[in-house]
Design a protein around this motif. Sequence first.
Motif, PDB file in Angstrom:
ATOM      1  N   GLU A  11      94.217  33.532  70.725  1.00 17.65           N
ATOM      2  CA  GLU A  11      92.732  33.853  70.860  1.00 17.65           C
ATOM      3  C   GLU A  11      92.089  31.993  71.935  1.00 17.65           C
ATOM      4  OE1 GLU A  11      90.089  34.966  67.456  1.00 17.65           O
ATOM      5  OE2 GLU A  11      92.403  35.508  66.541  1.00 17.65           O
ATOM      6  N   MET A  12      91.709  31.657  72.838  1.00 16.22           N
ATOM      7  CA  MET A  12      92.312  30.472  73.788  1.00 16.22           C
ATOM      8  C   MET A  12      90.667  30.009  73.384  1.00 16.22           C
ATOM      9  SD  MET A  12      94.008  28.440  74.969  1.00 16.22           S
ATOM     10  CE  MET A  12      95.630  28.068  75.399  1.00 16.22           C
ATOM     11  N   GLY A  13      89.898  31.139  73.736  1.00 11.95           N
ATOM     12  CA  GLY A  13      88.419  30.848  73.039  1.00 11.95           C
ATOM     13  C   GLY A  13      87.513  29.779  72.011  1.00 11.95           C
ATOM     14  N   TYR A  14      88.190  30.630  71.350  1.00 13.55           N
ATOM     15  CA  TYR A  14      88.242  29.852  69.920  1.00 13.55           C
ATOM     16  C   TYR A  14      89.069  28.341  69.464  1.00 13.55           C
ATOM     17  CZ  TYR A  14      87.015  29.574  64.810  1.00 13.55           C
ATOM     18  OH  TYR A  14      87.007  29.972  63.409  1.00 13.55           O
ATOM     19  N   ALA A  15      89.845  28.049  69.904  1.00 15.66           N
ATOM     20  CA  ALA A  15      91.059  27.265  70.416  1.00 15.66           C
ATOM     21  C   ALA A  15      90.096  25.700  70.910  1.00 15.66           C
ATOM     22  CB  ALA A  15      92.780  27.288  70.763  1.00 15.66           C
ATOM     23  N   ALA A  16      89.139  26.803  72.164  1.00 14.97           N
ATOM     24  CA  ALA A  16      88.519  25.836  72.786  1.00 14.97           C
ATOM     25  C   ALA A  16      87.242  25.263  72.149  1.00 14.97           C
ATOM     26  CB  ALA A  16      88.301  25.846  73.506  1.00 14.97           C
ATOM     27  N   THR A  17      87.228  25.841  71.666  1.00  9.29           N
ATOM     28  CA  THR A  17      85.330  25.872  70.599  1.00  9.29           C
ATOM     29  C   THR A  17      85.912  24.483  69.324  1.00  9.29           C
ATOM     30  OG1 THR A  17      85.728  28.034  70.542  1.00  9.29           O
ATOM     31  CG2 THR A  17      84.350  27.161  69.042  1.00  9.29           C
ATOM     32  N   ASN A  62      92.127  35.901  75.361  1.00 11.00           N
ATOM     33  CA  ASN A  62      93.373  35.941  74.638  1.00 11.00           C
ATOM     34  C   ASN A  62      94.060  35.418  75.854  1.00 11.00           C
ATOM     35  OD1 ASN A  62      93.320  38.168  76.536  1.00 11.00           O
ATOM     36  ND2 ASN A  62      93.218  39.798  74.861  1.00 11.00           N
ATOM     37  N   VAL A  63      94.327  35.030  77.257  1.00 11.51           N
ATOM     38  CA  VAL A  63      94.964  34.818  78.064  1.00 11.51           C
ATOM     39  C   VAL A  63      95.532  35.752  79.077  1.00 11.51           C
ATOM     40  CG1 VAL A  63      97.134  33.304  78.607  1.00 11.51           C
ATOM     41  CG2 VAL A  63      95.891  33.209  76.243  1.00 11.51           C
ATOM     42  N   LEU A  64      95.526  37.556  78.535  1.00 10.59           N
ATOM     43  CA  LEU A  64      95.706  38.009  79.130  1.00 10.59           C
ATOM     44  C   LEU A  64      94.760  39.287  79.983  1.00 10.59           C
ATOM     45  CD1 LEU A  64      98.682  40.239  76.754  1.00 10.59           C
ATOM     46  CD2 LEU A  64      99.245  38.651  79.242  1.00 10.59           C
ATOM     47  N   GLU A  65      93.992  39.120  79.109  1.00  7.83           N
ATOM     48  CA  GLU A  65      92.249  39.594  80.177  1.00  7.83           C
ATOM     49  C   GLU A  65      91.427  38.913  80.649  1.00  7.83           C
ATOM     50  OE1 GLU A  65      91.037  42.860  77.183  1.00  7.83           O
ATOM     51  OE2 GLU A  65      92.337  42.251  76.477  1.00  7.83           O
ATOM     52  N   ALA A  66      90.601  38.417  81.811  1.00  4.19           N
ATOM     53  CA  ALA A  66      89.702  37.776  82.044  1.00  4.19           C
ATOM     54  C   ALA A  66      89.406  37.509  80.352  1.00  4.19           C
ATOM     55  CB  ALA A  66      88.840  38.385  82.819  1.00  4.19           C
ATOM     56  N   PRO A  67      88.518  35.476  80.096  1.00  2.00           N
ATOM     57  CA  PRO A  67      87.846  35.734  79.983  1.00  2.00           C
ATOM     58  C   PRO A  67      85.672  36.086  79.411  1.00  2.00           C
ATOM     59  CG  PRO A  67      87.784  33.701  80.899  1.00  2.00           C
ATOM     60  CD  PRO A  67      88.069  34.910  81.430  1.00  2.00           C
ATOM     61  N   THR A  79      86.785  23.647  82.503  1.00  2.00           N
ATOM     62  CA  THR A  79      87.096  25.115  82.226  1.00  2.00           C
ATOM     63  C   THR A  79      87.562  24.952  80.712  1.00  2.00           C
ATOM     64  OG1 THR A  79      88.922  24.450  84.003  1.00  2.00           O
ATOM     65  CG2 THR A  79      88.509  26.973  82.640  1.00  2.00           C
ATOM     66  N   ALA A  80      88.033  24.478  79.681  1.00  2.00           N
ATOM     67  CA  ALA A  80      88.073  24.397  78.826  1.00  2.00           C
ATOM     68  C   ALA A  80      86.684  24.869  77.837  1.00  2.00           C
ATOM     69  CB  ALA A  80      89.296  23.397  77.944  1.00  2.00           C
ATOM     70  N   ALA A  81      86.195  23.963  78.202  1.00  2.77           N
ATOM     71  CA  ALA A  81      84.627  23.610  77.469  1.00  2.77           C
ATOM     72  C   ALA A  81      83.962  24.839  77.697  1.00  2.77           C
ATOM     73  CB  ALA A  81      84.047  22.643  78.019  1.00  2.77           C
ATOM     74  N   TYR A  82      83.755  26.083  78.565  1.00  3.40           N
ATOM     75  CA  TYR A  82      83.676  26.847  79.285  1.00  3.40           C
ATOM     76  C   TYR A  82      83.498  28.248  78.214  1.00  3.40           C
ATOM     77  CZ  TYR A  82      83.684  31.841  81.129  1.00  3.40           C
ATOM     78  OH  TYR A  82      83.249  32.991  81.770  1.00  3.40           O
ATOM     79  N   LEU A  83      85.578  28.182  77.997  1.00  6.77           N
ATOM     80  CA  LEU A  83      86.033  28.981  77.236  1.00  6.77           C
ATOM     81  C   LEU A  83      85.190  29.131  75.759  1.00  6.77           C
ATOM     82  CD1 LEU A  83      89.434  28.494  78.728  1.00  6.77           C
ATOM     83  CD2 LEU A  83      88.830  30.397  79.603  1.00  6.77           C
ATOM     84  N   SER A  84      84.791  28.173  75.687  1.00  5.62           N
ATOM     85  CA  SER A  84      84.945  28.054  73.781  1.00  5.62           C
ATOM     86  C   SER A  84      83.824  28.904  73.725  1.00  5.62           C
ATOM     87  CB  SER A  84      84.630  26.347  73.383  1.00  5.62           C
ATOM     88  OG  SER A  84      83.374  25.851  73.901  1.00  5.62           O
ATOM     89  N   PHE A  85      82.928  29.669  74.958  1.00  7.58           N
ATOM     90  CA  PHE A  85      81.673  30.516  75.106  1.00  7.58           C
ATOM     91  C   PHE A  85      82.702  31.425  74.742  1.00  7.58           C
ATOM     92  CE2 PHE A  85      79.931  26.534  75.530  1.00  7.58           C
ATOM     93  CZ  PHE A  85      78.972  26.456  74.568  1.00  7.58           C
ATOM     94  N   THR A  86      83.786  31.846  75.286  1.00  4.20           N
ATOM     95  CA  THR A  86      84.336  33.615  75.472  1.00  4.20           C
ATOM     96  C   THR A  86      85.259  33.603  74.329  1.00  4.20           C
ATOM     97  OG1 THR A  86      86.406  32.490  76.496  1.00  4.20           O
ATOM     98  CG2 THR A  86      84.321  32.377  78.253  1.00  4.20           C
ATOM     99  N   TYR A  87      85.458  34.635  74.570  1.00  8.39           N
ATOM    100  CA  TYR A  87      86.750  35.073  73.979  1.00  8.39           C
ATOM    101  C   TYR A  87      87.635  35.844  75.093  1.00  8.39           C
ATOM    102  CZ  TYR A  87      89.979  38.444  72.059  1.00  8.39           C
ATOM    103  OH  TYR A  87      91.319  38.957  71.253  1.00  8.39           O
TER     104      TYR A  87
END
Lengths: 301, 316
Positions: free
Chosen positions: B284-290, B63-68, B53-61
Amino acid sequence: MAVAVSRRQAATYPRIFGRRIRLRAPSPQYYFLIPMAVFSILPIVYIVSTAFKPLEELLLFPPPFFVRRPSLDNFTDLLLATNALAVPFSRYLFNSIFVTLTTVLLQVLVCSMCAYPLSKARGLPGTPFIFGMIIAALMFAPEVTAIPRYLVVQKLGLIDSYAALILPGLAWAYGLFMMKQFMDNSIPPELIEAARVDGASEWTIFWRVVMPNVAPAWNTLIIFGFIAHWNDSFSPLVFTRSEAMKTVSVAMIALTNGAGSIARQGAAAAAAFLMTAPTLIVFLLRQAKVIQTMAHSGIKS
Amino acid sequence: MATRPEVFVPARPAVQAQRSALARFWAKWGIYYLFMAPFLALFAVFVVAPVLTAAYLSFTYFNVLEAPRWIGWSNYKLLFLEDDVFLIAIANTLRFATLTGPVGFFMSFIFAWLINPLKMKTLLALCFYAPSITAAVTMGVVWKIVFSGDRYGYLNNWLLRIGAIDEPYQWLAEQASIMPVIMFVALWMSMGTGFLVFLAGLQTVPSDLYEAGKVDGISNPLQEVFYITLPMIKPQLLFGSVMAVVQGFSVFGIATALAGLPSPLYAGHTIVAHLYDFAFIRFEMGYAATVAVILFIWTFGLGRLLMRIFSSKNEY
């Protein structure tokens, strides 16, 4: 000649309480190791000494390293503060002990059981893939998997249960990697083969042959696991909601972060001391076992 | 006596042929998969699924509140082309890991080896392991007093008294000294996992090997280390080195406890500090995952390299 010399030496040993005490120069390593050890243990000394400092010494700047007038004020402060907690302190203590012990025991069991085939079942299909995955898991920053893990725990409906505190910690890549590495070299295949010829089941081999031979490994693992789970405040904060499910580590944060943090500094020092004490005890008990095992396991090839 | 085999021998292969390949496979390996089942099931649910899931998040924006929201490679582009702070973090982490990793690894082995024959070894082990028992935050407090920038800090106070410096030095605020201080404290803490594992590993070396070695002409302790001890604890050395790499590249707790987050001019900024900054401060979870994926690729590559170096061809 040699006997005569040693007898003469024996006669010169000083007597204390009627016993001859053998005074020997310590091994040269000690001259190097003891200063390093003293340097290394400073934080523990600091924690212990701070716990007994009266408030005026705590507020001194720079803080004196050693306590001058030791007092138990900090502990009574902490005890008084526990009255303000939502549930009795014993409940936090029970949660901490129950969760930590269950997790550590199951963790060591689950990791060792998985490590045995990975290390000893030659040619088991899928082994390199599984091992590769476990190494990979070790290297993924846990900070970013925290939120996905929370989602998993929530989807499974485990929030606010003991299972939420215990289950996620059991599949411990680190523990498995360690157990496998120990089994690789410490257990000769002939030993397992001999047990198999004697008609032992795989389960018996695991308990009677494999585990006793890697006793230093799982005793060390218990130390690592205990320290990690005893100090862990993240899981109880994130995975539980009701106060009755929180652990001592969380209660300590609540006690010491409360309003008027200057007045609570003493309680915080006492809390730090009380949180560290059990880990030290577990360390000493288990580490003594690690070292003992050498004398007992005489069944080496 | 002679007739019996004639009755039974033809029957056996027939029975075996009837059993499916799967059943034969199960009879041979099944018990081992049962041994692994509890771990693998829990591992899939609580480790593999979150990591994927975290690896997938690296391709998304995210912010934890909204869906990636899927944004393709833009996090990666941003990270390497526009994020100067990340480059500083990489440089700092590399400096940290290349020094503390190997030095900590060798120190752990040497100390474990030195205290192993001694009587006081449990006590000495406790002393050396003590920094790892206490949390990074507690140690941050102790060391902050030592390296405090005013004249009351233990180190400044002492240096002023012996006349080495004329005015207090800002150990944790000057760009030049932040990283060395962090490395020093990290080395002091480095008798951790590796040290205890080596100590336990040394217990599993059969003592008769040393006796056999003496018979075969090993005369000094150095030869004993190279010809007996090191080969016997090779698996533990692999474990220790992989952990040194993982810990070296994921340094965070002690760096922020000493230098703060963000540290002055990012002089103590590390890759995981960068990750933490985006994950839990900016959300910014997506960026952190990257950042996590990049860190993962790097450490995993090094891990494979170490496994090649330590791969034990001389197993029993």
